[in-house]
Design a protein around this motif. Structure first.
Motif, PDB file in Angstrom:
ATOM      1  N   GLU A  53      39.929  38.479 140.986  1.00 52.74           N
ATOM      2  CA  GLU A  53      40.987  38.291 140.000  1.00 52.74           C
ATOM      3  C   GLU A  53      42.345  38.757 140.546  1.00 52.74           C
ATOM      4  O   GLU A  53      43.357  38.095 140.354  1.00 52.74           O
ATOM      5  CB  GLU A  53      40.649  39.022 138.698  1.00 52.74           C
ATOM      6  N   ARG A  54      42.359  39.890 141.223  1.00 59.74           N
ATOM      7  CA  ARG A  54      43.616  40.380 141.814  1.00 59.74           C
ATOM      8  C   ARG A  54      44.045  39.504 142.980  1.00 59.74           C
ATOM      9  O   ARG A  54      45.232  39.264 143.187  1.00 59.74           O
ATOM     10  CB  ARG A  54      43.472  41.844 142.240  1.00 59.74           C
ATOM     11  N   TYR A  55      43.072  39.033 143.757  1.00 61.96           N
ATOM     12  CA  TYR A  55      43.392  38.112 144.852  1.00 61.96           C
ATOM     13  C   TYR A  55      44.017  36.837 144.303  1.00 61.96           C
ATOM     14  O   TYR A  55      45.056  36.380 144.778  1.00 61.96           O
ATOM     15  CB  TYR A  55      42.122  37.774 145.644  1.00 61.96           C
ATOM     16  N   GLU A  56      43.389  36.263 143.271  1.00 59.93           N
ATOM     17  CA  GLU A  56      43.877  35.020 142.679  1.00 59.93           C
ATOM     18  C   GLU A  56      45.289  35.208 142.120  1.00 59.93           C
ATOM     19  O   GLU A  56      46.155  34.352 142.328  1.00 59.93           O
ATOM     20  CB  GLU A  56      42.919  34.550 141.587  1.00 59.93           C
ATOM     21  N   ALA A  57      45.527  36.309 141.435  1.00 57.26           N
ATOM     22  CA  ALA A  57      46.857  36.578 140.877  1.00 57.26           C
ATOM     23  C   ALA A  57      47.885  36.740 141.997  1.00 57.26           C
ATOM     24  O   ALA A  57      49.011  36.222 141.914  1.00 57.26           O
ATOM     25  CB  ALA A  57      46.824  37.825 140.000  1.00 57.26           C
ATOM     26  N   GLY A  58      47.508  37.450 143.050  1.00 57.64           N
ATOM     27  CA  GLY A  58      48.420  37.635 144.190  1.00 57.64           C
ATOM     28  C   GLY A  58      48.718  36.328 144.891  1.00 57.64           C
ATOM     29  O   GLY A  58      49.859  36.060 145.288  1.00 57.64           O
ATOM     30  N   PHE A  59      47.699  35.485 145.028  1.00 53.89           N
ATOM     31  CA  PHE A  59      47.903  34.192 145.687  1.00 53.89           C
ATOM     32  C   PHE A  59      48.737  33.268 144.807  1.00 53.89           C
ATOM     33  O   PHE A  59      49.581  32.528 145.304  1.00 53.89           O
ATOM     34  CB  PHE A  59      46.566  33.562 146.068  1.00 53.89           C
ATOM     35  N   GLN A  60      48.514  33.331 143.496  1.00 55.56           N
ATOM     36  CA  GLN A  60      49.324  32.538 142.566  1.00 55.56           C
ATOM     37  C   GLN A  60      50.803  32.923 142.705  1.00 55.56           C
ATOM     38  O   GLN A  60      51.671  32.050 142.802  1.00 55.56           O
ATOM     39  CB  GLN A  60      48.851  32.778 141.125  1.00 55.56           C
ATOM     40  N   ASP A  61      51.084  34.220 142.731  1.00 52.55           N
ATOM     41  CA  ASP A  61      52.466  34.691 142.910  1.00 52.55           C
ATOM     42  C   ASP A  61      53.039  34.188 144.233  1.00 52.55           C
ATOM     43  O   ASP A  61      54.208  33.798 144.306  1.00 52.55           O
ATOM     44  CB  ASP A  61      52.533  36.214 142.860  1.00 52.55           C
ATOM     45  N   LEU A  62      52.224  34.209 145.268  1.00 48.56           N
ATOM     46  CA  LEU A  62      52.657  33.756 146.589  1.00 48.56           C
ATOM     47  C   LEU A  62      52.988  32.260 146.571  1.00 48.56           C
ATOM     48  O   LEU A  62      54.015  31.838 147.119  1.00 48.56           O
ATOM     49  CB  LEU A  62      51.558  34.049 147.609  1.00 48.56           C
ATOM     50  N   MET A  63      52.147  31.450 145.920  1.00 55.07           N
ATOM     51  CA  MET A  63      52.414  30.020 145.848  1.00 55.07           C
ATOM     52  C   MET A  63      53.715  29.735 145.106  1.00 55.07           C
ATOM     53  O   MET A  63      54.509  28.888 145.530  1.00 55.07           O
ATOM     54  CB  MET A  63      51.245  29.285 145.172  1.00 55.07           C
ATOM     55  N   VAL A  64      53.953  30.470 144.030  1.00 55.11           N
ATOM     56  CA  VAL A  64      55.191  30.298 143.262  1.00 55.11           C
ATOM     57  C   VAL A  64      56.395  30.668 144.112  1.00 55.11           C
ATOM     58  O   VAL A  64      57.373  29.925 144.191  1.00 55.11           O
ATOM     59  CB  VAL A  64      55.152  31.136 141.962  1.00 55.11           C
ATOM     60  N   SER A  65      56.326  31.818 144.782  1.00 54.19           N
ATOM     61  CA  SER A  65      57.470  32.272 145.579  1.00 54.19           C
ATOM     62  C   SER A  65      57.729  31.376 146.782  1.00 54.19           C
ATOM     63  O   SER A  65      58.871  31.235 147.217  1.00 54.19           O
ATOM     64  CB  SER A  65      57.274  33.722 146.033  1.00 54.19           C
ATOM     65  N   ARG A  66      56.681  30.736 147.297  1.00 46.55           N
ATOM     66  CA  ARG A  66      56.837  29.818 148.439  1.00 46.55           C
ATOM     67  C   ARG A  66      57.225  28.401 148.014  1.00 46.55           C
ATOM     68  O   ARG A  66      57.513  27.569 148.863  1.00 46.55           O
ATOM     69  CB  ARG A  66      55.521  29.730 149.222  1.00 46.55           C
ATOM     70  N   HIS A  67      57.171  28.133 146.722  1.00 47.92           N
ATOM     71  CA  HIS A  67      57.452  26.783 146.213  1.00 47.92           C
ATOM     72  C   HIS A  67      56.587  25.759 146.950  1.00 47.92           C
ATOM     73  O   HIS A  67      57.086  24.793 147.517  1.00 47.92           O
ATOM     74  CB  HIS A  67      58.932  26.422 146.354  1.00 47.92           C
ATOM     75  N   ILE A  68      55.262  25.992 146.905  1.00 50.38           N
ATOM     76  CA  ILE A  68      54.377  25.130 147.694  1.00 50.38           C
ATOM     77  C   ILE A  68      54.420  23.675 147.250  1.00 50.38           C
ATOM     78  O   ILE A  68      54.022  22.795 148.007  1.00 50.38           O
ATOM     79  CB  ILE A  68      52.920  25.637 147.730  1.00 50.38           C
ATOM     80  N   GLU A  69      54.927  23.427 146.049  1.00 49.88           N
ATOM     81  CA  GLU A  69      55.061  22.035 145.605  1.00 49.88           C
ATOM     82  C   GLU A  69      56.036  21.264 146.483  1.00 49.88           C
ATOM     83  O   GLU A  69      56.057  20.040 146.469  1.00 49.88           O
ATOM     84  CB  GLU A  69      55.492  21.974 144.136  1.00 49.88           C
ATOM     85  N   ASN A  70      56.823  21.993 147.289  1.00 48.32           N
ATOM     86  CA  ASN A  70      57.753  21.359 148.217  1.00 48.32           C
ATOM     87  C   ASN A  70      57.230  21.327 149.657  1.00 48.32           C
ATOM     88  O   ASN A  70      57.861  20.741 150.528  1.00 48.32           O
ATOM     89  CB  ASN A  70      59.102  22.080 148.188  1.00 48.32           C
ATOM     90  N   VAL A  71      56.077  21.975 149.899  1.00 49.22           N
ATOM     91  CA  VAL A  71      55.513  22.012 151.251  1.00 49.22           C
ATOM     92  C   VAL A  71      54.969  20.641 151.641  1.00 49.22           C
ATOM     93  O   VAL A  71      55.091  20.211 152.779  1.00 49.22           O
ATOM     94  CB  VAL A  71      54.421  23.098 151.369  1.00 49.22           C
ATOM     95  N   LEU A  72      54.354  19.961 150.680  1.00 47.95           N
ATOM     96  CA  LEU A  72      53.932  18.591 150.913  1.00 47.95           C
ATOM     97  C   LEU A  72      54.283  17.786 149.668  1.00 47.95           C
ATOM     98  O   LEU A  72      54.379  18.328 148.576  1.00 47.95           O
ATOM     99  CB  LEU A  72      52.444  18.491 151.242  1.00 47.95           C
ATOM    100  N   SER A  73      54.503  16.516 149.872  1.00 49.71           N
ATOM    101  CA  SER A  73      54.889  15.668 148.754  1.00 49.71           C
ATOM    102  C   SER A  73      53.646  15.227 147.996  1.00 49.71           C
ATOM    103  O   SER A  73      52.534  15.244 148.524  1.00 49.71           O
ATOM    104  CB  SER A  73      55.645  14.439 149.253  1.00 49.71           C
TER     105      SER A  73
END
Length: 81
Positions: free
Chosen positions: A21-41
């Motif tokens: 659960e802590r891993y998932e929350a940390g990874f979720q925060d990381l994806m948001v901060s990295r704006h992964i929606e812009n990493v690939l179209s």
């Protein structure tokens, strides 16, 4: 690399310092901060297959990536093989 967890986050989980659960929350925060929606179209991801060495999708960071992108883009079907 933009879609992967940090070494520290992954090590913390693998070495039992944090639970899933802590891993998932940390990874979720990381994806948001990295704006992964812009990493690939969205078109690059259409029909894509994110491969993983985990036996199931339950503890797979690629599942988290797929679910994050599906929620962000909407109208995306995620199928676990």
């Amino acid at each position: 690399p933009g879609l992967a967890p940090t070494k520290e986050l992954l090590d913390d989980f693998k070495q039992g310092r944090i639970d899933w659960e802590r891993y998932e929350a940390g990874f979720q925060d990381l994806m948001v901060s990295r704006h992964i929606e812009n990493v690939l179209s969205r078109s690059d991801a259409d029909g894509a297959c994110f491969l993983c060495a985990e036996a199931t999708a339950e503890h797979c960071h690629r599942r988290l990536v797929a679910e994050y992108l599906a929620a962000y883009w909407g109208g995306v079907e995620v199928v676990h093989l």
